[in-house]
Enzyme design. Structure first.
Site, mmCIF file in Angstrom:
data_model
loop_
_atom_site.group_PDB
_atom_site.id
_atom_site.type_symbol
_atom_site.label_atom_id
_atom_site.label_comp_id
_atom_site.label_asym_id
_atom_site.label_seq_id
_atom_site.Cartn_x
_atom_site.Cartn_y
_atom_site.Cartn_z
ATOM 1 N N ASP A 1 2.102 4.110 2.755
ATOM 2 C CA ASP A 1 1.026 4.953 2.210
ATOM 3 C C ASP A 1 1.553 6.092 1.325
ATOM 4 O O ASP A 1 1.574 5.969 0.107
ATOM 5 C CB ASP A 1 0.155 5.485 3.355
ATOM 6 N N ASP A 2 1.941 7.220 1.914
ATOM 7 C CA ASP A 2 2.526 8.363 1.189
ATOM 8 C C ASP A 2 3.750 8.804 1.990
ATOM 9 O O ASP A 2 3.717 9.836 2.682
ATOM 10 C CB ASP A 2 1.515 9.522 1.094
ATOM 11 N N GLU B 1 -10.645 3.780 7.322
ATOM 12 C CA GLU B 1 -9.642 4.778 7.698
ATOM 13 C C GLU B 1 -10.417 5.961 8.302
ATOM 14 O O GLU B 1 -10.475 6.135 9.504
ATOM 15 C CB GLU B 1 -8.829 5.208 6.472
ATOM 16 N N HIS C 1 0.839 -1.203 0.000
ATOM 17 C CA HIS C 1 0.000 0.000 0.000
ATOM 18 C C HIS C 1 0.873 1.252 0.000
ATOM 19 O O HIS C 1 1.306 1.728 1.049
ATOM 20 C CB HIS C 1 -0.907 -0.025 1.241
ATOM 21 N N HIS D 1 1.066 4.943 -2.556
ATOM 22 C CA HIS D 1 0.661 5.702 -3.747
ATOM 23 C C HIS D 1 1.923 6.260 -4.404
ATOM 24 O O HIS D 1 2.694 6.969 -3.751
ATOM 25 C CB HIS D 1 -0.274 6.844 -3.348
ATOM 26 N N HIS E 1 -9.716 1.073 -0.356
ATOM 27 C CA HIS E 1 -9.535 1.818 0.886
ATOM 28 C C HIS E 1 -10.851 1.785 1.678
ATOM 29 O O HIS E 1 -11.900 2.138 1.140
ATOM 30 C CB HIS E 1 -9.191 3.277 0.583
#
Length: 333
Positions: free
Chosen positions: A273-274, A195, A13, A15, A192
């Site tokens: 994630d980021d 969250e 996961h 991006h 997703h």
């Protein structure tokens, strides 16, 4: 004491545009004469204050990637960094909508990213795959358009389909057609959920999208029957603790439910994630979670094994990765 680099890692996961370092973004921004001073501070860190400003910063940083070569540089840089932290496998979310905004065709976008991933693999041995995502708050038609584009332009490294964007916008049933199309095309499915949305968001994703994995999914902990369902259906959670804390889903890591879910028997993986937006990396996620919750080397290997088992890649690739994991296990004994 565990040497965290020696633990073989796998990420499911992340991006790809969100993996762009401020240094790389500033370099391309200067080349294209784009002003990014509003999102990068004097210390070279991303600047944002809440989920809305994070999304704005993300979109502006993404706008500096304009050519297949730019995307190739981005993916090569990220996969090399993953490999340097001991990762043997990584999947990245790719956004055809961002490519379109940059004036790139889907095919050019994917080919650029694939070229960078292949260069990183050649030098480091890291395997990589891509998951194309539709953006929830763009609506069902936009998500179906992404699904059709992915299916019409198959690429060996694009092996999954997912749903991202604002979880509070659009019921999963709106996107069931897109996911049915992707499933029929043989793509792995993830979405997703859990969250910013609660347990009901997770249940709806499972009911209507046919996913085998959930991005985040941690708010399942609020509903015991849902936790049991995740265990029974062998759903894998792509858990991103650093991201959840940075965005205020949980105040500090020790209050994060990742270890409660793991101890209950839910299949969890660790992900960034980021990463530069949340001041983390995949290696950092393994390290902080293991330190906070007392995970052993074997516990970390088990998390990586779960990720490889759940990976959207072919069995031959999985088997090669498991051999590498097993050799790390025997080396540690």
């Amino acid at each position: 004491m565990t040497d965290y680099v020696t633990v073989p890692k796998a990420e499911l996961h992340c991006h790809i545009e969100g993996a762009a370092s401020p240094t790389l973004v500033m370099r391309l921004a200067e080349h294209y004469q784009i002003d990014v001073s509003s999102i990068i501070d004097r210390k070279g860190k991303y600047r944002w204050s809440d989920f809305s400003t994070f999304l704005q910063a993300y979109d502006l940083a993404s706008s500096v990637f304009k050519t297949p070569g730019d995307y190739s540089l981005l993916s090569e840089t990220y996969f090399r960094m993953l490999a340097a932290e001991g990762a043997i496998y990584g999947e990245v979310f790719i956004s055809p909508d961002h490519a379109q905004a940059a004036g790139l065709s889907y095919r050019s976008y994917v080919e650029g990213l694939a070229a960078g991933m292949e260069r990183a693999k050649l030098d480091t041995g890291i395997e990589g795959r891509m998951i194309a995502i539709g953006v929830r708050h763009f609506g069902a038609n936009a998500v179906e358009r992404v699904a059709r584009e992915v299916i019409a332009n198959p690429h060996p490294l694009v092996t999954g389909f997912g749903l991202a964007g604002d979880e509070r916008d659009g019921h999963p049933s709106n996107f069931s057609k897109a996911f049915r199309m992707a499933d029929e095309a043989g793509l792995g499915l993830t979405a997703h959920a859990g969250e910013f949305g609660g347990p009901e968001s997770i249940s709806a994703a499972l009911d209507f999208l046919g996913v085998t994995r959930l991005g985040h999914g941690v708010r399942a902990v609020e509903d015991k029957s849902l936790v049991r369902r995740l265990i029974d259906e062998k759903i894998v959670l792509e858990v991103c603790p650093g991201s959840n804390v940075a965005l205020g889903v949980y105040p500090v890591l020790r209050f994060h439910p990742v270890n409660i879910l793991r101890n209950e028997g839910v299949r969890i993986t660790l992900n960034s994630d980021d990463p530069p937006f949340f001041a983390t990396t995949l290696g950092q996620e393994y390290k902080t979670v293991s330190t906070t919750f007392g995970l052993t080397f074997e516990d970390q290997l088990a998390i990586t094994r779960t990720a490889i088992d759940a990976a959207f890649c072919d069995e031959a690739t999985k088997n090669r990765l498991l051999v590498r994991l097993d050799s790390a296990t025997s080396d540690a004994e």
